[in-house]
Design a protein around this motif. Sequence first.
Motif, PDB file in Angstrom:
ATOM      1  N   ASN A 295       1.861  -4.702  -5.898  1.00 11.22           N
ATOM      2  CA  ASN A 295       0.986  -3.604  -5.482  1.00 11.22           C
ATOM      3  C   ASN A 295       1.474  -2.925  -4.213  1.00 11.22           C
ATOM      4  O   ASN A 295       0.794  -2.024  -3.706  1.00 11.22           O
ATOM      5  CB  ASN A 295      -0.441  -4.122  -5.267  1.00 11.22           C
ATOM      6  CG  ASN A 295      -1.094  -4.539  -6.561  1.00 11.22           C
ATOM      7  OD1 ASN A 295      -0.862  -3.927  -7.607  1.00 11.22           O
ATOM      8  ND2 ASN A 295      -1.912  -5.575  -6.513  1.00 11.22           N
ATOM      9  N   HIS A 296       2.633  -3.360  -3.706  1.00  6.97           N
ATOM     10  CA  HIS A 296       3.204  -2.780  -2.482  1.00  6.97           C
ATOM     11  C   HIS A 296       2.191  -2.797  -1.338  1.00  6.97           C
ATOM     12  O   HIS A 296       2.020  -1.815  -0.616  1.00  6.97           O
ATOM     13  CB  HIS A 296       3.688  -1.356  -2.739  1.00  6.97           C
ATOM     14  CG  HIS A 296       4.656  -1.242  -3.890  1.00  6.97           C
ATOM     15  ND1 HIS A 296       5.958  -1.685  -3.812  1.00  6.97           N
ATOM     16  CD2 HIS A 296       4.480  -0.768  -5.152  1.00  6.97           C
ATOM     17  CE1 HIS A 296       6.567  -1.467  -4.973  1.00  6.97           C
ATOM     18  NE2 HIS A 296       5.695  -0.921  -5.808  1.00  6.97           N
ATOM     19  N   ALA A 297       1.518  -3.928  -1.199  1.00  8.17           N
ATOM     20  CA  ALA A 297       0.484  -4.067  -0.170  1.00  8.17           C
ATOM     21  C   ALA A 297       1.107  -4.073   1.215  1.00  8.17           C
ATOM     22  O   ALA A 297       2.238  -4.521   1.419  1.00  8.17           O
ATOM     23  CB  ALA A 297      -0.310  -5.347  -0.392  1.00  8.17           C
ATOM     24  N   ASN A 298       0.349  -3.585   2.172  1.00  5.01           N
ATOM     25  CA  ASN A 298       0.724  -3.674   3.571  1.00  5.01           C
ATOM     26  C   ASN A 298       0.317  -5.063   4.065  1.00  5.01           C
ATOM     27  O   ASN A 298      -0.871  -5.386   4.122  1.00  5.01           O
ATOM     28  CB  ASN A 298       0.002  -2.575   4.367  1.00  5.01           C
ATOM     29  CG  ASN A 298       0.233  -2.702   5.856  1.00  5.01           C
ATOM     30  OD1 ASN A 298       1.327  -3.035   6.300  1.00  5.01           O
ATOM     31  ND2 ASN A 298      -0.815  -2.441   6.632  1.00  5.01           N
ATOM     32  N   VAL A 299       1.273  -5.901   4.413  1.00  6.06           N
ATOM     33  CA  VAL A 299       1.010  -7.292   4.775  1.00  6.06           C
ATOM     34  C   VAL A 299       1.060  -7.440   6.290  1.00  6.06           C
ATOM     35  O   VAL A 299       2.027  -7.010   6.940  1.00  6.06           O
ATOM     36  CB  VAL A 299       2.027  -8.239   4.118  1.00  6.06           C
ATOM     37  CG1 VAL A 299       1.756  -9.684   4.526  1.00  6.06           C
ATOM     38  CG2 VAL A 299       1.968  -8.096   2.594  1.00  6.06           C
ATOM     39  N   THR A 300       0.024  -8.056   6.860  1.00  7.11           N
ATOM     40  CA  THR A 300      -0.042  -8.280   8.298  1.00  7.11           C
ATOM     41  C   THR A 300      -0.736  -9.611   8.561  1.00  7.11           C
ATOM     42  O   THR A 300      -1.107 -10.323   7.624  1.00  7.11           O
ATOM     43  CB  THR A 300      -0.771  -7.118   9.004  1.00  7.11           C
ATOM     44  OG1 THR A 300      -0.718  -7.302  10.419  1.00  7.11           O
ATOM     45  CG2 THR A 300      -2.219  -7.019   8.547  1.00  7.11           C
ATOM     46  N   VAL A 301      -0.919  -9.960   9.833  1.00  9.57           N
ATOM     47  CA  VAL A 301      -1.508 -11.250  10.184  1.00  9.57           C
ATOM     48  C   VAL A 301      -2.530 -11.063  11.303  1.00  9.57           C
ATOM     49  O   VAL A 301      -2.503 -10.086  12.049  1.00  9.57           O
ATOM     50  CB  VAL A 301      -0.440 -12.262  10.653  1.00  9.57           C
ATOM     51  CG1 VAL A 301       0.523 -12.587   9.537  1.00  9.57           C
ATOM     52  CG2 VAL A 301       0.312 -11.743  11.873  1.00  9.57           C
ATOM     53  N   SER A 302      -3.449 -12.032  11.386  1.00  9.84           N
ATOM     54  CA  SER A 302      -4.371 -12.128  12.516  1.00  9.84           C
ATOM     55  C   SER A 302      -4.586 -13.607  12.810  1.00  9.84           C
ATOM     56  O   SER A 302      -4.225 -14.476  12.007  1.00  9.84           O
ATOM     57  CB  SER A 302      -5.705 -11.433  12.221  1.00  9.84           C
ATOM     58  OG  SER A 302      -6.443 -12.147  11.240  1.00  9.84           O
ATOM     59  N   ALA A 303      -5.199 -13.896  13.940  1.00  9.72           N
ATOM     60  CA  ALA A 303      -5.333 -15.289  14.379  1.00  9.72           C
ATOM     61  C   ALA A 303      -6.125 -16.135  13.390  1.00  9.72           C
ATOM     62  O   ALA A 303      -5.838 -17.323  13.219  1.00  9.72           O
ATOM     63  CB  ALA A 303      -5.992 -15.334  15.756  1.00  9.72           C
ATOM     64  N   HIS A 304      -7.126 -15.557  12.736  1.00 15.08           N
ATOM     65  CA  HIS A 304      -7.984 -16.332  11.840  1.00 15.08           C
ATOM     66  C   HIS A 304      -7.978 -15.807  10.404  1.00 15.08           C
ATOM     67  O   HIS A 304      -8.717 -16.334   9.562  1.00 15.08           O
ATOM     68  CB  HIS A 304      -9.416 -16.340  12.370  1.00 15.08           C
ATOM     69  CG  HIS A 304      -9.543 -16.889  13.759  1.00 15.08           C
ATOM     70  ND1 HIS A 304      -9.412 -18.233  14.044  1.00 15.08           N
ATOM     71  CD2 HIS A 304      -9.767 -16.277  14.944  1.00 15.08           C
ATOM     72  CE1 HIS A 304      -9.564 -18.433  15.335  1.00 15.08           C
ATOM     73  NE2 HIS A 304      -9.769 -17.266  15.912  1.00 15.08           N
ATOM     74  N   GLY A 305      -7.200 -14.792  10.125  1.00 17.64           N
ATOM     75  CA  GLY A 305      -7.169 -14.245   8.772  1.00 17.64           C
ATOM     76  C   GLY A 305      -8.232 -13.194   8.517  1.00 17.64           C
ATOM     77  O   GLY A 305      -8.336 -12.678   7.401  1.00 17.64           O
ATOM     78  N   TYR A 306      -9.009 -12.859   9.546  1.00 21.08           N
ATOM     79  CA  TYR A 306     -10.038 -11.827   9.423  1.00 21.08           C
ATOM     80  C   TYR A 306      -9.521 -10.511  10.004  1.00 21.08           C
ATOM     81  O   TYR A 306      -8.490 -10.468  10.687  1.00 21.08           O
ATOM     82  CB  TYR A 306     -11.306 -12.235  10.168  1.00 21.08           C
ATOM     83  CG  TYR A 306     -12.028 -13.432   9.593  1.00 21.08           C
ATOM     84  CD1 TYR A 306     -12.776 -13.328   8.433  1.00 21.08           C
ATOM     85  CD2 TYR A 306     -11.967 -14.669  10.230  1.00 21.08           C
ATOM     86  CE1 TYR A 306     -13.450 -14.419   7.909  1.00 21.08           C
ATOM     87  CE2 TYR A 306     -12.636 -15.771   9.722  1.00 21.08           C
ATOM     88  CZ  TYR A 306     -13.373 -15.634   8.557  1.00 21.08           C
ATOM     89  OH  TYR A 306     -14.034 -16.721   8.044  1.00 21.08           O
ATOM     90  N   THR A 307     -10.276  -9.433   9.767  1.00 23.31           N
ATOM     91  CA  THR A 307      -9.941  -8.168  10.400  1.00 23.31           C
ATOM     92  C   THR A 307     -10.239  -8.245  11.888  1.00 23.31           C
ATOM     93  O   THR A 307     -11.212  -8.864  12.317  1.00 23.31           O
ATOM     94  CB  THR A 307     -10.751  -7.017   9.790  1.00 23.31           C
ATOM     95  OG1 THR A 307     -12.156  -7.318   9.865  1.00 23.31           O
ATOM     96  CG2 THR A 307     -10.382  -6.783   8.346  1.00 23.31           C
ATOM     97  N   ASP A 308      -9.401  -7.634  12.698  1.00 20.54           N
ATOM     98  CA  ASP A 308      -9.640  -7.491  14.124  1.00 20.54           C
ATOM     99  C   ASP A 308      -9.077  -6.134  14.547  1.00 20.54           C
ATOM    100  O   ASP A 308      -8.580  -5.367  13.709  1.00 20.54           O
ATOM    101  CB  ASP A 308      -9.032  -8.648  14.926  1.00 20.54           C
ATOM    102  CG  ASP A 308      -7.537  -8.809  14.665  1.00 20.54           C
ATOM    103  OD1 ASP A 308      -6.914  -7.881  14.090  1.00 20.54           O
ATOM    104  OD2 ASP A 308      -6.976  -9.857  15.042  1.00 20.54           O
TER     105      ASP A 308
ATOM    106  N   PHE B 179      -3.066 -12.183   6.465  1.00 26.57           N
ATOM    107  CA  PHE B 179      -2.928 -13.631   6.425  1.00 26.57           C
ATOM    108  C   PHE B 179      -3.252 -14.224   7.795  1.00 26.57           C
ATOM    109  O   PHE B 179      -3.179 -13.545   8.819  1.00 26.57           O
ATOM    110  CB  PHE B 179      -1.503 -14.036   6.029  1.00 26.57           C
ATOM    111  CG  PHE B 179      -1.162 -13.761   4.596  1.00 26.57           C
ATOM    112  CD1 PHE B 179      -1.575 -14.621   3.591  1.00 26.57           C
ATOM    113  CD2 PHE B 179      -0.417 -12.645   4.251  1.00 26.57           C
ATOM    114  CE1 PHE B 179      -1.257 -14.387   2.271  1.00 26.57           C
ATOM    115  CE2 PHE B 179      -0.093 -12.391   2.926  1.00 26.57           C
ATOM    116  CZ  PHE B 179      -0.517 -13.261   1.935  1.00 26.57           C
ATOM    117  N   LYS B 180      -3.612 -15.492   7.791  1.00 23.10           N
ATOM    118  CA  LYS B 180      -3.830 -16.211   9.042  1.00 23.10           C
ATOM    119  C   LYS B 180      -2.486 -16.630   9.607  1.00 23.10           C
ATOM    120  O   LYS B 180      -1.694 -17.289   8.943  1.00 23.10           O
ATOM    121  CB  LYS B 180      -4.718 -17.439   8.812  1.00 23.10           C
ATOM    122  CG  LYS B 180      -4.944 -18.275  10.053  1.00 23.10           C
ATOM    123  CD  LYS B 180      -5.781 -19.503   9.736  1.00 23.10           C
ATOM    124  CE  LYS B 180      -5.963 -20.381  10.963  1.00 23.10           C
ATOM    125  NZ  LYS B 180      -6.768 -21.597  10.667  1.00 23.10           N
TER     126      LYS B 180
END
Length: 221
Positions: free
Chosen positions: A144-157, A129-130
């Motif tokens: 789905n027991h997803a691994n949820v995380t964040v980044s500054a713009h919602g993209y992979t980094d 998520f952003k």
Amino acid sequence: MGHDVELGEQWVSRFLHRHPQLSVYHTTQLSVYHATPLEWSRANGMNPTAVKEYFDTVAMLFNQYNPPEENILAMDEVGIKTGIFTRTLVIAQAGQRHQHLQKTGECKITTCIETIAGNGTTLQPTVIFKGKYCMSTWSAINPNHANVTVSAHGYTDNPTVVDYIINFHEQTKHLKGPRFLFLDGHRSHCSLEFLEFAVEHDTSLSSQLYRILRTSSKALM
């Protein structure tokens, strides 16, 4: 010939007008397309030598380790837009010039990284998520027991992909033998921290993963 000439906006239509035999209406060999952008570095790296080296490396490793289907995995990411979208086709009464579609005032990107094995099974996805902080409510409903995380713009980094490989390791460490993970050549997928984690936690994984990453990065970046 031999000199760079800047073409005008109407060059294609005028060229086809001068050569009606090439018109898309008179031949089945030509068509008109909207070109999609391709970075120069990717186009330049996608050459026969790099592609051959890549497949030769994969073939060598497969012949050496003969991995079972469940040890051959591929990942990719998809961006999900919410808010403002591009133009949308709608059906309305004929004769009206404009059709409006109500939208929110902001466009957000949420990225989902999915992984599938050669035997058709899938791993729990990683959702990015952003934001600056990961809210517990975002994973409250998580079938789905997803691994949820964040980044500054919602993209992979780099940090989110490191988070992904840690989660990947936890989900696949029960497998016997080297694990082959195929992924594209995005720079965040080839970071030093990404590879160091593989080295620290699984030597077999790291050596094979590094060789595939190194070759794919040369072919696709």
